[in-house]
Design an enzyme around this catalytic site. Structure first.
Site, short mmCIF file in Angstrom:
data_model
loop_
_atom_site.label_atom_id
_atom_site.label_comp_id
_atom_site.label_asym_id
_atom_site.label_seq_id
_atom_site.Cartn_x
_atom_site.Cartn_y
_atom_site.Cartn_z
N THR A 12 0.82 -1.21 0.00
CA THR A 12 0.00 0.00 0.00
C THR A 12 0.85 1.26 0.00
OG1 THR A 12 -1.78 -1.15 1.15
CG2 THR A 12 -1.78 1.25 1.30
N GLU A 13 0.37 2.27 -0.71
CA GLU A 13 1.01 3.58 -0.75
C GLU A 13 -0.01 4.66 -0.46
OE1 GLU A 13 4.44 2.34 -4.04
OE2 GLU A 13 3.18 4.11 -4.40
N GLY B 263 -4.12 2.32 -2.63
CA GLY B 263 -4.60 1.36 -1.65
C GLY B 263 -5.31 0.23 -2.36
N SER B 264 -6.62 0.41 -2.55
CA SER B 264 -7.38 -0.60 -3.30
C SER B 264 -6.87 -0.73 -4.73
CB SER B 264 -8.87 -0.25 -3.30
OG SER B 264 -9.40 -0.36 -1.99
N GLY C 167 -23.83 -4.53 27.81
CA GLY C 167 -24.30 -3.23 28.23
C GLY C 167 -23.14 -2.27 28.45
N GLU D 47 -5.80 -6.32 3.80
CA GLU D 47 -5.70 -7.49 2.91
C GLU D 47 -6.71 -7.39 1.77
OE1 GLU D 47 -3.09 -8.47 3.83
OE2 GLU D 47 -2.99 -9.94 5.44
N GLU E 268 -15.08 -4.36 0.01
CA GLU E 268 -15.64 -3.94 -1.28
C GLU E 268 -14.83 -4.54 -2.43
OE1 GLU E 268 -17.22 -1.66 1.88
OE2 GLU E 268 -15.10 -1.90 1.33
#
Length: 381
Positions: free
Chosen positions: A125-126, A130-131, A338, A362, A366
């Site tokens: 990733t940069e 990303g995706s 609770g 990872e 989506e």
């Protein structure tokens, strides 16, 4: 496909479960609060073969299956999903060296990776990729027998504390075909790290940016040929997605177990919580969802072990379903506690914080849907 574990698989699972109960769970809240990275404990786990689960045994690996790994990571996550997840990432990066490295590279790095004397980070990733991972811009320009690297990686687990950076870099043109994979010593001049990110969860492992400024790395550190780095990265992620789903299930199972114990003790309106039918139905649904996700995970892991043609799709399905279910069950567990579930000392809110990121890393869930839909549409043509 099997629906019951054999004796060896039960032994592997129980070994990891016992280690988590003794060495991880009692300290998980403290590590989270203090942002402590428990390297010494992970090296103890490695002495049991957990540092190189599906690494070949000629370099010190355990030579187990992806199915075995799913059992191990779920069991470790009963103690702490954050620690289990880092060990998963270390295994993924090490496997990339085992699967795509030369014999010389394998024997150079893997023996110490399997003992976790050396720790590895996976660097894909940069800030702007990303995706859309194939749009990465970190550039490696060849100068003789070295590459000169410039660029930045983002959200790198373990960065600043690990020894090897298994990094995807651009050696050629735009697109996936211009990407190569290089193993980088973290002490290389020109390699630096950003501040440890302040995160919602995963506090027991550091997350930093990795910055390359004219860092010179030997060409001999490249895994395979130039241009196959994206393929290597995606192959690594198939197993990584199974592992992170397993970590989600382990964390969620721990939250459910804590909830069942709490419901036996807590009283409201003159009855124990576990005597209310509405709450009985809720925990029944939680357990059913976890079992469904676990069964799906086992199917996907078995498919990856067999190298089935639809294994990547099943890994994406299992990751999406397992991490969504894991987070939902942990969130329900908090609700059933609770106000006490919102307090750190009960350990539920930590699990919720830790599992939330599993729906993002990872490959976001989506993107998992995108992988599945593309495979389905291709098959219908």
């Amino acid at each position: 496909m099997q629906f019951a574990l054999n004796e060896d698989q039960i032994a592997v699972r129980d070994m990891a479960r016992d280690f988590a109960a003794e060495k991880i769970a009692p300290f998980a809240l403290k590590w989270d609060e203090e942002k402590h990275f428990p390297v010494d404990v992970m090296r103890e786990a490695a002495s049991l073969g957990i540092g190189g689960i599906y690494i070949k045994d000629d370099v010190g690996g355990s030579a187990l299956t992806r199915f075995d790994a799913a059992l191990i990571f779920e069991a470790l996550a009963l103690g702490c999903p954050t620690v289990s997840s880092f060990i998963s990432i270390h295994n993924m990066a090490s496997w990339m060296i085992d699967a795509y490295g030369s014999n010389e590279q394998r024997h150079k790095w893997l023996p110490k990776l399997c003992t976790m004397e050396l720790l590895a980070s996976y660097c894909l990733t940069e800030p702007g990729a990303g995706s859309d991972a194939a749009a990465l811009r970190t550039r490696a320009v060849r100068e003789g027998d070295h590459y000169v690297l410039n660029g930045q990686k983002q959200f790198i687990s373990g960065a600043g504390s690990t020894d090897l950076l298994v990094s995807m870099v651009r050696t050629g043109d735009n697109g996936p075909g211009g990407i190569s994979t290089i193993v980088i010593d973290s002490k290389t001049p020109g390699v630096s790290f950003g501040a440890n990110e302040r995160k919602m969860g995963w506090n027991a492992q550091p997350t930093r940016a990795v910055i390359f400024e004219n860092a010179r790395v030997p060409v001999a550190n490249r895994l395979g040929d130039e241009g196959i780095g994206f393929k290597i990265a995606m192959a690594g992620l198939d197993g990584g997605r199974l592992n992170i789903a397993a970590c989600s299930l382990g964390g969620a199972q721990s939250a459910l177990d804590k909830t069942l114990s709490y419901m036996k003790e807590r009283k409201a309106f003159g009855k124990r919580l576990d005597e209310f039918q509405a709450l009985q139905f809720r925990v029944a649904d939680m357990a059913t969802e976890l079992e469904a996700a676990r069964t799906f995970l086992w199917r996907a892991a078995a498919a990856l072990d067999r190298k089935d043609s639809d294994a990547s799709m099943l890994c994406a399905m299992a990751k999406r379903f397992g991490t969504d279910v894991g987070f939902a069950v942990a969130n329900q567990a908090l609700q059933l506690h609770g106000g006490y579930g919102y307090l750190a000392e009960y350990g539920i809110e930590k699990i919720v914080r830790d599992l939330r990121v599993h729906q993002i890393l990872e490959g976001t869930n989506e993107i998992m849907r995108l992988i599945v839909s593309r495979k389905l549409i291709e098959g219908a043509r």
